[in-house]
Design a protein around this motif. Structure first.
Motif, PDB file in Angstrom:
ATOM      1  N   MET A   1       0.907  -1.210   0.158  1.00  0.00           N
ATOM      2  CA  MET A   1      -0.061  -0.080   0.002  1.00  0.00           C
ATOM      3  C   MET A   1       0.889   1.195  -0.001  1.00  0.00           C
ATOM      4  O   MET A   1       2.131   1.265   0.324  1.00  0.00           O
ATOM      5  CB  MET A   1      -0.865  -0.010   1.257  1.00  0.00           C
ATOM      6  N   GLY A   2       0.175   2.257  -0.368  1.00  0.00           N
ATOM      7  CA  GLY A   2       1.280   3.611  -0.619  1.00  0.00           C
ATOM      8  C   GLY A   2       0.782   4.782   0.436  1.00  0.00           C
ATOM      9  O   GLY A   2      -0.248   4.758   1.048  1.00  0.00           O
ATOM     10  N   ARG A   3       1.562   5.596   0.396  1.00  0.00           N
ATOM     11  CA  ARG A   3       1.371   6.901   1.203  1.00  0.00           C
ATOM     12  C   ARG A   3       1.444   8.213   0.287  1.00  0.00           C
ATOM     13  O   ARG A   3       2.050   8.087  -0.832  1.00  0.00           O
ATOM     14  CB  ARG A   3       2.705   7.118   2.079  1.00  0.00           C
ATOM     15  N   ALA A   4       0.645   9.056   0.792  1.00  0.00           N
ATOM     16  CA  ALA A   4       0.704  10.290   0.023  1.00  0.00           C
ATOM     17  C   ALA A   4       0.925  11.445   1.080  1.00  0.00           C
ATOM     18  O   ALA A   4       0.614  11.293   2.061  1.00  0.00           O
ATOM     19  CB  ALA A   4      -0.606  10.449  -0.602  1.00  0.00           C
ATOM     20  N   THR A  34       9.855  10.246   0.330  1.00  0.00           N
ATOM     21  CA  THR A  34       9.380   8.813  -0.066  1.00  0.00           C
ATOM     22  C   THR A  34       8.014   8.506  -0.316  1.00  0.00           C
ATOM     23  O   THR A  34       7.554   7.500  -0.662  1.00  0.00           O
ATOM     24  CB  THR A  34      10.054   7.780   1.042  1.00  0.00           C
ATOM     25  N   ALA A  35       7.114   9.618  -0.192  1.00  0.00           N
ATOM     26  CA  ALA A  35       5.641   9.565  -0.473  1.00  0.00           C
ATOM     27  C   ALA A  35       5.419   9.068  -1.923  1.00  0.00           C
ATOM     28  O   ALA A  35       6.200   9.647  -2.839  1.00  0.00           O
ATOM     29  CB  ALA A  35       5.171  10.815   0.039  1.00  0.00           C
ATOM     30  N   ASP A  36       4.638   8.194  -1.824  1.00  0.00           N
ATOM     31  CA  ASP A  36       4.324   7.838  -3.301  1.00  0.00           C
ATOM     32  C   ASP A  36       3.665   8.897  -4.226  1.00  0.00           C
ATOM     33  O   ASP A  36       3.941   8.922  -5.365  1.00  0.00           O
ATOM     34  CB  ASP A  36       3.178   6.550  -3.376  1.00  0.00           C
ATOM     35  N   HIS A 138      10.332  12.525  -9.510  1.00  0.00           N
ATOM     36  CA  HIS A 138       9.339  11.761  -8.788  1.00  0.00           C
ATOM     37  C   HIS A 138       8.019  11.750  -9.687  1.00  0.00           C
ATOM     38  O   HIS A 138       7.553  12.779 -10.272  1.00  0.00           O
ATOM     39  CB  HIS A 138       8.815  12.566  -7.461  1.00  0.00           C
ATOM     40  N   ASP A 140       5.079  11.144  -9.498  1.00  0.00           N
ATOM     41  CA  ASP A 140       3.625  11.707  -9.143  1.00  0.00           C
ATOM     42  C   ASP A 140       3.847  12.819  -8.349  1.00  0.00           C
ATOM     43  O   ASP A 140       3.577  12.563  -6.929  1.00  0.00           O
ATOM     44  CB  ASP A 140       2.898  10.434  -8.362  1.00  0.00           C
ATOM     45  N   ARG A 212      -4.393   2.159  -4.156  1.00  0.00           N
ATOM     46  CA  ARG A 212      -2.828   2.653  -4.227  1.00  0.00           C
ATOM     47  C   ARG A 212      -2.521   3.458  -3.229  1.00  0.00           C
ATOM     48  O   ARG A 212      -1.325   3.266  -2.963  1.00  0.00           O
ATOM     49  CB  ARG A 212      -2.877   3.426  -5.720  1.00  0.00           C
ATOM     50  N   VAL A 213      -3.198   4.231  -2.298  1.00  0.00           N
ATOM     51  CA  VAL A 213      -2.986   4.725  -1.324  1.00  0.00           C
ATOM     52  C   VAL A 213      -3.764   4.436  -0.066  1.00  0.00           C
ATOM     53  O   VAL A 213      -5.029   4.263  -0.212  1.00  0.00           O
ATOM     54  CB  VAL A 213      -2.815   6.173  -1.584  1.00  0.00           C
ATOM     55  N   ASP A 214      -3.222   4.258   1.005  1.00  0.00           N
ATOM     56  CA  ASP A 214      -4.066   4.031   2.215  1.00  0.00           C
ATOM     57  C   ASP A 214      -3.560   4.816   3.505  1.00  0.00           C
ATOM     58  O   ASP A 214      -4.439   4.962   4.467  1.00  0.00           O
ATOM     59  CB  ASP A 214      -3.500   2.501   2.632  1.00  0.00           C
TER      60      ASP A 214
END
Length: 311
Positions: A1-4, A34-36, A138, A140, A212-214
């Motif tokens: 899972m990802g981070r924003a 490192t945030a997605d 990056h 995104d 994609r992001v949690d």
């Protein structure tokens, strides 16, 4: 899972406060670089562009990177007040959109401001220094701007948004109505994305819904959950802040309803006292920096250990 990571608008002083918060996040193990997905609006777009190019949060706060230092000390940076405006109402489309309830009334009022006369060349220069090839590495990095004709938001840098060079995108996201003229990208006159939302965190909803992001960290200099009283001219700033806070509340609720863990960081009462009534008042930079540095450890610690609002 990802981070924003979502970084909201906030002008000159919001940039300073945010930089200290991000440096503390980095120290406590949540590295912004490192945030997605990186989303920035106005002053937040500046910071997101820096992060997206690989500059660490500590380097931004300490100005140890030469690109950060030269940018923040540029003589072309705006002063505390806008210059004499030009003729014309380039944001009139925002007023029309507000009348049809496509955007909120505050955004509609911003559309009645005259054409700004500010020079955004220092933002374009920053973009060129960070991304000579046109955009950061990056994948995104989204910089939010508002279409002056329709009130539509464009996360510049996202695959479906109009193509722009980084400097253009920063300038567009920073184009405060009445202060700077619109930036035309792909035939669209674009204004400050903060006109429509201080954070545009809701642009993450598709990424949350498709898994994609949690986790979402929102750093919002212009939001103050629970209210922030003030006197004199500060009351005008607080009225603007209340409206922006309600918008962020709605976006946070939507993200949580979609299943995201949301961590929201906003200025404390001490931070707001240091900022005063004018978020563009550069004479308060060091005062804001000092107070933010003292407040950030508690704010970040609480945000990383709870999904409730960090105050």
């Amino acid at each position: 899972m990802g981070r924003a990571l979502v970084i909201g608008c906030g002008g000159t002083l919001g940039f300073v406060w945010t930089a200290e918060v991000l440096a503390e996040l980095e120290r406590q193990g949540w590295d912004p670089v490192t945030a997605d997905i990186l989303i920035g609006t106005s002053a937040g777009a500046e910071i997101v562009a820096l992060l997206g190019s690989g500059i660490t949060a500590d380097a931004i706060a300490s100005e140890s990177d030469h690109r950060v230092r030269s940018h923040l000390r540029s003589p072309a940076a705006p002063g505390s007040l806008p210059g004499i405006p030009r003729l014309g109402l380039p944001g009139l489309g925002l007023a029309r959109a507000a009348l049809t309830r496509k955007i909120d009334p505050l955004a509609g009022l911003a559309g009645l401001l005259p054409r700004g006369n500010g020079d955004a060349s220092w933002l374009v220069s920053l973009g060129d220094a960070l991304a000579p090839e046109g955009w950061v590495d990056h994948p995104d990095t989204w910089l939010v701007a508002a279409d002056a004709r329709t009130g539509a938001r464009f996360p510049l840098g996202r695959a479906d948004a109009p193509h722009a060079r980084l400097g253009q995108a920063i300038a567009a996201s920073w184009a405060i109505p009445g202060w700077f003229p619109p930036v035309v990208i792909d035939g669209r006159p674009l204004l400050d994305g903060g006109t429509l939302s201080p954070t545009s965190a809701d642009l993450l909803l598709p990424a949350v819904e498709d898994g994609r992001v949690d986790e979402v960290v929102i750093v919002a200099p212009m939001s103050s959950h629970g209210g922030a009283p003030g006197r004199g001219l500060v009351r005008l700033e607080r009225a603007l802040r209340r409206s922006m806070t309600h918008r962020v509340d709605d976006e946070v609720d939507a993200l949580r309803h979609a299943g995201a863990r949301v961590r929201r960081i906003e200025p404390t009462a001490a931070d707001l006292a240091a900022m005063g009534a004018n978020f563009m008042d550069g004479s308060r930079r060091e005062q804001v920096r000092e107070v933010a540095r003292a407040q950030a450890p508690g704010l970040v610690t609480r945000s990383l250990h709870t999904t409730e609002v960090a105050r």
